[in-house]
Motif scaffolding. Structure first.
Motif, PDB file in Angstrom:
ATOM      1  N   GLN A   1       0.839  -1.199   0.000  1.00  0.00           N
ATOM      2  CA  GLN A   1       0.000   0.000   0.000  1.00  0.00           C
ATOM      3  C   GLN A   1       0.880   1.258   0.000  1.00  0.00           C
ATOM      4  O   GLN A   1       1.887   1.333   0.688  1.00  0.00           O
ATOM      5  CB  GLN A   1      -0.892   0.011   1.241  1.00  0.00           C
ATOM      6  CG  GLN A   1      -1.880  -1.142   1.329  1.00  0.00           C
ATOM      7  CD  GLN A   1      -3.118  -0.947   0.448  1.00  0.00           C
ATOM      8  OE1 GLN A   1      -3.103  -0.166  -0.525  1.00  0.00           O
ATOM      9  NE2 GLN A   1      -4.183  -1.647   0.769  1.00  0.00           N
TER      10      GLN A   1
ATOM     11  N   GLU B   1       1.653  -3.052   4.950  1.00  0.00           N
ATOM     12  CA  GLU B   1       0.792  -1.941   5.351  1.00  0.00           C
ATOM     13  C   GLU B   1       1.554  -0.937   6.204  1.00  0.00           C
ATOM     14  O   GLU B   1       2.026  -1.254   7.301  1.00  0.00           O
ATOM     15  CB  GLU B   1      -0.402  -2.516   6.132  1.00  0.00           C
ATOM     16  CG  GLU B   1      -1.349  -1.488   6.713  1.00  0.00           C
ATOM     17  CD  GLU B   1      -2.047  -0.669   5.651  1.00  0.00           C
ATOM     18  OE1 GLU B   1      -1.552   0.466   5.411  1.00  0.00           O
ATOM     19  OE2 GLU B   1      -3.054  -1.132   5.089  1.00  0.00           O
ATOM     20  N   THR B   2       1.713   0.278   5.670  1.00  0.00           N
ATOM     21  CA  THR B   2       2.316   1.374   6.440  1.00  0.00           C
ATOM     22  C   THR B   2       1.432   2.617   6.431  1.00  0.00           C
ATOM     23  O   THR B   2       1.807   3.625   7.021  1.00  0.00           O
ATOM     24  CB  THR B   2       3.704   1.757   5.876  1.00  0.00           C
ATOM     25  OG1 THR B   2       3.564   2.154   4.510  1.00  0.00           O
ATOM     26  CG2 THR B   2       4.678   0.592   5.966  1.00  0.00           C
TER      27      THR B   2
ATOM     28  N   SER C   1      -6.921  -3.413   2.609  1.00  0.00           N
ATOM     29  CA  SER C   1      -5.894  -4.418   2.855  1.00  0.00           C
ATOM     30  C   SER C   1      -6.527  -5.750   3.237  1.00  0.00           C
ATOM     31  O   SER C   1      -6.160  -6.809   2.705  1.00  0.00           O
ATOM     32  CB  SER C   1      -4.940  -3.955   3.960  1.00  0.00           C
ATOM     33  OG  SER C   1      -4.143  -2.881   3.525  1.00  0.00           O
TER      34      SER C   1
ATOM     35  N   VAL D   1       0.007  -8.542   2.633  1.00  0.00           N
ATOM     36  CA  VAL D   1      -0.141  -7.098   2.444  1.00  0.00           C
ATOM     37  C   VAL D   1       0.901  -6.395   3.306  1.00  0.00           C
ATOM     38  O   VAL D   1       1.036  -6.687   4.497  1.00  0.00           O
ATOM     39  CB  VAL D   1      -1.537  -6.592   2.836  1.00  0.00           C
ATOM     40  CG1 VAL D   1      -1.624  -5.070   2.641  1.00  0.00           C
ATOM     41  CG2 VAL D   1      -2.621  -7.292   2.016  1.00  0.00           C
TER      42      VAL D   1
ATOM     43  N   ILE E   1       2.213  -4.926   9.493  1.00  0.00           N
ATOM     44  CA  ILE E   1       2.062  -3.496   9.746  1.00  0.00           C
ATOM     45  C   ILE E   1       3.334  -2.941  10.358  1.00  0.00           C
ATOM     46  O   ILE E   1       3.849  -3.476  11.341  1.00  0.00           O
ATOM     47  CB  ILE E   1       0.911  -3.229  10.735  1.00  0.00           C
ATOM     48  CG1 ILE E   1      -0.361  -3.953  10.305  1.00  0.00           C
ATOM     49  CG2 ILE E   1       0.644  -1.738  10.856  1.00  0.00           C
ATOM     50  CD1 ILE E   1      -1.404  -3.981  11.394  1.00  0.00           C
TER      51      ILE E   1
ATOM     52  N   THR F   1      -6.189   2.800   4.300  1.00  0.00           N
ATOM     53  CA  THR F   1      -6.100   1.610   3.436  1.00  0.00           C
ATOM     54  C   THR F   1      -6.427   0.309   4.161  1.00  0.00           C
ATOM     55  O   THR F   1      -6.434  -0.745   3.541  1.00  0.00           O
ATOM     56  CB  THR F   1      -4.671   1.493   2.857  1.00  0.00           C
ATOM     57  OG1 THR F   1      -3.716   1.485   3.929  1.00  0.00           O
ATOM     58  CG2 THR F   1      -4.369   2.642   1.911  1.00  0.00           C
ATOM     59  N   TRP F   2      -6.719   0.348   5.454  1.00  0.00           N
ATOM     60  CA  TRP F   2      -6.861  -0.866   6.248  1.00  0.00           C
ATOM     61  C   TRP F   2      -7.969  -1.783   5.730  1.00  0.00           C
ATOM     62  O   TRP F   2      -7.782  -2.992   5.569  1.00  0.00           O
ATOM     63  CB  TRP F   2      -7.109  -0.510   7.708  1.00  0.00           C
ATOM     64  CG  TRP F   2      -7.254  -1.702   8.598  1.00  0.00           C
ATOM     65  CD1 TRP F   2      -8.391  -2.148   9.208  1.00  0.00           C
ATOM     66  CD2 TRP F   2      -6.222  -2.622   8.972  1.00  0.00           C
ATOM     67  NE1 TRP F   2      -8.138  -3.273   9.948  1.00  0.00           N
ATOM     68  CE2 TRP F   2      -6.807  -3.582   9.810  1.00  0.00           C
ATOM     69  CE3 TRP F   2      -4.866  -2.710   8.680  1.00  0.00           C
ATOM     70  CZ2 TRP F   2      -6.082  -4.635  10.370  1.00  0.00           C
ATOM     71  CZ3 TRP F   2      -4.130  -3.753   9.221  1.00  0.00           C
ATOM     72  CH2 TRP F   2      -4.740  -4.696  10.054  1.00  0.00           C
TER      73      TRP F   2
ATOM     74  N   VAL G   1      -1.336  -9.703   6.973  1.00  0.00           N
ATOM     75  CA  VAL G   1      -1.076  -8.272   6.862  1.00  0.00           C
ATOM     76  C   VAL G   1       0.065  -7.953   7.817  1.00  0.00           C
ATOM     77  O   VAL G   1      -0.009  -8.279   9.003  1.00  0.00           O
ATOM     78  CB  VAL G   1      -2.303  -7.421   7.240  1.00  0.00           C
ATOM     79  CG1 VAL G   1      -1.960  -5.933   7.141  1.00  0.00           C
ATOM     80  CG2 VAL G   1      -3.484  -7.749   6.364  1.00  0.00           C
TER      81      VAL G   1
END
Length: 327
Positions: free
Chosen positions: A163, A221-222, A231, A219, A243, A227-228, A241
């Motif tokens: 993302q 994810e940052t 995701s 995924v 993070i 975007t959660w 996911v």
């Protein structure tokens, strides 16, 4: 020596607390080494400090900067591993030490001509890597490496969604995952950043929130709240996911029903170990992958660099040169 120092914090006007000023050159204590900084780079962590997020005001003033490459006092070319911690206290992993600190949290950072760190934190810089490239690696690239290979344990052929294509960690994750043989998708609000990501080898670069052609195994994810939901919806049953940040907000709807019913995994990841930095250097040597550098600026223009980060105008990393004399 000239240094970029956080002297105050403001969520509304973070750059008001960033001051360029002369500070004394640091002197290493036993077990520590001094580094003449050739290159550093900006990270969101620096901006969070100026905003007062995760950094107590009583630790101000402090020199900012988490990344550094340069020379030690013996003339060796080095990269500074930015996590100051005890591996023994973290069961062999200094990022799990409850008392760990990232450079610029409790000790002055790298936006200066010199800094001091524990000698253990120095990693030899390979000759095939420039100082500017090396300065991009310690935080963003090692974070991405840990997310992909330690936490998610991706393999060739895995489907990976990253993302927010333009960020430092995201651009690193894309380059590393592609180099590892993964099929990579990415998202961004910016058409220019999507086009740039295609040149890095992603299979598709989509507008933020758009449905993917297939569900993915992992995924990266940052981004956080923005975007959660996407995701989780993009993730296959049993997928993960990972993070390592939440630049758009840290309190998204949990969607626990989806997570438990589809047996999805949510994995936290913070920074990386010295050993992971060394392993990543071996991977870069083997694959030829190098950091994406948006631009370089002298320390005197660091306010401009931060503003570009705030405005979302960067693709990859922005490198800072603390000294007017470079080698």
């Amino acid at each position: 020596m000239l240094a970029a120092t956080a002297v105050s914090q403001s969520a509304a006007d973070p750059l008001s607390g960033l001051v360029l000023r002369d500070v004394p050159e640091p002197t290493p204590r036993p077990g520590w080494s001094r580094v003449r900084v050739v290159a550093s780079s900006l990270n969101m962590h620096d901006l969070w400090t100026l905003r007062g997020v995760g950094h107590p005001p009583e630790r101000l003033p402090i020199v900012l900067g988490c990344d550094a490459s340069g020379y030690d006092d013996h003339g060796n070319e080095v990269i500074v591993h930015p996590v100051l911690g005890d591996p023994d206290a973290g069961h062999g992993d200094e990022t799990l030490d409850p008392n760990r600190a990232l450079l610029s949290e409790r000790h002055d950072g790298s936006f200066a001509e010199y800094l001091v760190v524990p000698t253990r934190n120095l990693v030899p810089k390979p000759q095939w890597l420039s100082f500017d490239e090396a300065a991009c690696l310690p935080v963003a690239w090692t974070t991405a490496y840990r997310m992909l290979f330690t936490q998610a344990r991706i393999r060739a052929g895995d489907r990976v969604l990253v993302q927010g294509a333009g960020g430092g960690v995201a651009s690193a994750a894309i380059r590393l995952a592609v180099a590892a043989g993964a099929v990579v998708y990415t998202t961004s609000r910016s058409e220019a950043k999507r086009v740039e990501a295609l040149s890095w080898g992603v299979r598709a670069a989509l507008p933020t929130g758009e449905r993917l052609p297939e569900r993915v195994d992992v995924v990266i994810e940052t981004v956080g709240e923005a975007t959660w939901s996407h995701s989780l919806k993009s993730l296959r049953p049993g997928g993960s996911v990972v993070i390592a940040g939440a630049t758009s907000g840290a309190n998204p709807p949990a969607d626990l029903g989806r997570i438990f019913y589809l047996q999805q995994r949510v994995l936290g990841s913070t920074g990386g170990t010295r050993a992971e930095l060394v392993s990543m250097l071996r991977m870069l040597d083997a694959t030829g992958v190098r950091p994406v550098i948006d631009r370089t600026l002298p320390l005197a223009e660091i306010h401009k660099g931060f503003q570009l980060m705030i405005d979302g105008e960067l693709t990859g990393k922005l490198v800072i040169h603390p000294s007017a004399t470079r080698q």
